[in-house]
Scaffold this motif. Structure first.
Motif, PDB file in Angstrom:
ATOM      1  N   GLN A 105      50.402  38.925  54.324  1.00  0.00           N
ATOM      2  CA  GLN A 105      50.224  40.283  53.689  1.00  0.00           C
ATOM      3  C   GLN A 105      49.238  40.447  53.113  1.00  0.00           C
ATOM      4  O   GLN A 105      48.525  39.492  52.321  1.00  0.00           O
ATOM      5  CB  GLN A 105      51.459  40.147  52.629  1.00  0.00           C
ATOM      6  CG  GLN A 105      51.778  41.518  51.827  1.00  0.00           C
ATOM      7  CD  GLN A 105      52.795  41.508  50.775  1.00  0.00           C
ATOM      8  OE1 GLN A 105      53.360  40.517  50.305  1.00  0.00           O
ATOM      9  NE2 GLN A 105      52.753  42.445  49.938  1.00  0.00           N
ATOM     10  N   VAL A 106      48.504  41.758  53.347  1.00  0.00           N
ATOM     11  CA  VAL A 106      47.162  41.869  52.842  1.00  0.00           C
ATOM     12  C   VAL A 106      47.423  41.953  51.346  1.00  0.00           C
ATOM     13  O   VAL A 106      48.318  42.575  50.656  1.00  0.00           O
ATOM     14  CB  VAL A 106      46.747  43.254  53.242  1.00  0.00           C
ATOM     15  CG1 VAL A 106      45.582  43.747  52.808  1.00  0.00           C
ATOM     16  CG2 VAL A 106      46.847  43.209  54.805  1.00  0.00           C
ATOM     17  N   GLU A 157      38.458  39.972  46.025  1.00  0.00           N
ATOM     18  CA  GLU A 157      38.804  38.989  47.277  1.00  0.00           C
ATOM     19  C   GLU A 157      39.824  39.496  48.003  1.00  0.00           C
ATOM     20  O   GLU A 157      40.711  39.813  47.601  1.00  0.00           O
ATOM     21  CB  GLU A 157      38.952  37.578  46.473  1.00  0.00           C
ATOM     22  CG  GLU A 157      39.096  36.632  47.429  1.00  0.00           C
ATOM     23  CD  GLU A 157      39.425  34.897  46.843  1.00  0.00           C
ATOM     24  OE1 GLU A 157      39.409  35.276  45.310  1.00  0.00           O
ATOM     25  OE2 GLU A 157      39.295  34.076  47.399  1.00  0.00           O
ATOM     26  N   ALA A 158      39.583  39.289  49.303  1.00  0.00           N
ATOM     27  CA  ALA A 158      40.461  39.774  50.174  1.00  0.00           C
ATOM     28  C   ALA A 158      41.230  38.606  50.754  1.00  0.00           C
ATOM     29  O   ALA A 158      40.643  37.527  51.197  1.00  0.00           O
ATOM     30  CB  ALA A 158      40.099  40.644  51.186  1.00  0.00           C
ATOM     31  N   MET A 175      32.498  35.108  52.578  1.00  0.00           N
ATOM     32  CA  MET A 175      33.362  34.831  51.484  1.00  0.00           C
ATOM     33  C   MET A 175      34.602  35.842  51.528  1.00  0.00           C
ATOM     34  O   MET A 175      35.468  35.785  50.681  1.00  0.00           O
ATOM     35  CB  MET A 175      32.638  35.029  50.289  1.00  0.00           C
ATOM     36  CG  MET A 175      31.602  33.925  49.989  1.00  0.00           C
ATOM     37  SD  MET A 175      32.349  32.132  49.571  1.00  0.00           S
ATOM     38  CE  MET A 175      33.307  32.466  48.211  1.00  0.00           C
ATOM     39  N   ASN A 176      34.616  36.905  52.337  1.00  0.00           N
ATOM     40  CA  ASN A 176      35.419  38.135  52.497  1.00  0.00           C
ATOM     41  C   ASN A 176      35.662  38.734  51.192  1.00  0.00           C
ATOM     42  O   ASN A 176      37.014  38.709  50.501  1.00  0.00           O
ATOM     43  CB  ASN A 176      36.933  37.324  52.932  1.00  0.00           C
ATOM     44  CG  ASN A 176      37.710  38.306  53.731  1.00  0.00           C
ATOM     45  OD1 ASN A 176      36.987  39.044  54.268  1.00  0.00           O
ATOM     46  ND2 ASN A 176      38.991  38.049  53.741  1.00  0.00           N
ATOM     47  N   GLY A 205      44.474  53.031  52.586  1.00  0.00           N
ATOM     48  CA  GLY A 205      46.007  52.521  52.506  1.00  0.00           C
ATOM     49  C   GLY A 205      45.996  51.162  51.795  1.00  0.00           C
ATOM     50  O   GLY A 205      47.329  50.515  51.730  1.00  0.00           O
ATOM     51  N   TYR A 206      44.860  50.445  51.471  1.00  0.00           N
ATOM     52  CA  TYR A 206      44.900  49.242  51.129  1.00  0.00           C
ATOM     53  C   TYR A 206      44.206  49.034  49.666  1.00  0.00           C
ATOM     54  O   TYR A 206      43.334  49.507  49.493  1.00  0.00           O
ATOM     55  CB  TYR A 206      44.405  47.942  52.016  1.00  0.00           C
ATOM     56  CG  TYR A 206      44.961  47.882  53.279  1.00  0.00           C
ATOM     57  CD1 TYR A 206      44.341  48.651  54.541  1.00  0.00           C
ATOM     58  CD2 TYR A 206      45.903  47.286  53.557  1.00  0.00           C
ATOM     59  CE1 TYR A 206      44.858  48.606  55.697  1.00  0.00           C
ATOM     60  CE2 TYR A 206      46.619  47.248  54.890  1.00  0.00           C
ATOM     61  CZ  TYR A 206      46.010  48.009  55.937  1.00  0.00           C
ATOM     62  OH  TYR A 206      46.577  47.836  57.147  1.00  0.00           O
ATOM     63  N   TRP A 207      44.981  48.568  48.640  1.00  0.00           N
ATOM     64  CA  TRP A 207      44.637  48.568  47.205  1.00  0.00           C
ATOM     65  C   TRP A 207      44.917  47.441  46.607  1.00  0.00           C
ATOM     66  O   TRP A 207      45.958  46.648  47.030  1.00  0.00           O
ATOM     67  CB  TRP A 207      45.078  49.696  46.476  1.00  0.00           C
ATOM     68  CG  TRP A 207      45.071  51.103  47.070  1.00  0.00           C
ATOM     69  CD1 TRP A 207      45.831  51.760  47.859  1.00  0.00           C
ATOM     70  CD2 TRP A 207      43.845  51.947  47.005  1.00  0.00           C
ATOM     71  NE1 TRP A 207      45.332  52.902  48.024  1.00  0.00           N
ATOM     72  CE2 TRP A 207      44.082  53.269  47.646  1.00  0.00           C
ATOM     73  CE3 TRP A 207      42.415  51.559  46.382  1.00  0.00           C
ATOM     74  CZ2 TRP A 207      43.360  54.054  47.692  1.00  0.00           C
ATOM     75  CZ3 TRP A 207      41.725  52.632  46.417  1.00  0.00           C
ATOM     76  CH2 TRP A 207      41.902  53.790  47.071  1.00  0.00           C
TER      77      TRP A 207
END
Length: 129
Positions: free
Chosen positions: A1-2, A23-24, A76-77, A117-119
């Motif tokens: 899951q993102v 950080e993702a 490090m994403n 769309g991603y938070w």
């Protein structure tokens, strides 16, 4: 899951600085434009800065030009927001975000949160003496 996790917010005096980090996980920030948005109660979430996939084009909200910078560390994403010369009007919840589409570019109208769309959960920044 993102998942995006922001950190680094807090209370700072006018003229001070903060560095926000995002950080993702389950998501590769290097494959998308990435952005920082902010929101105050009763208002829509607005784009502050955006960095495109090639790191070559960024969007700046007029009021933060010369004070805020966005950067990305693909190894490090993570995505960062360096905020200098903070003003009381910068007080808001700051969100890290990614667009719904990989090909989205960092220019209006695509800075509108509709296209994102991603938070993360947001981090509060309060500028006050």
């Amino acid at each position: 899951q993102v998942r995006f996790v922001e950190s680094g917010g807090g209370l700072v005096q006018p003229g001070g600085s903060l560095r926000l980090s995002c950080e993702a996980s389950e998501f590769t920030v290097g494959n998308y434009a990435m952005g920082w948005f902010r929101q105050v109660p009763g208002k829509a979430r607005e784009g502050v800065l955006c960095i495109d996939r090639s790191d070559g084009v960024t969007y700046y909200m007029d009021s933060v030009k010369g004070r805020f910078t966005i950067s990305r560390d693909n190894a490090m994403n993570r995505v960062y927001l360096q905020m200098n010369s903070l003003k009381p009007e910068d007080t808001a919840v700051y969100y890290c975000g990614a667009p719904k589409f990989k090909r989205l570019v960092c220019s209006p109208p695509y800075i509108d949160s509709y296209y994102w769309g991603y938070w993360g959960q947001g981090t509060q920044v309060t500028v006050s003496s």
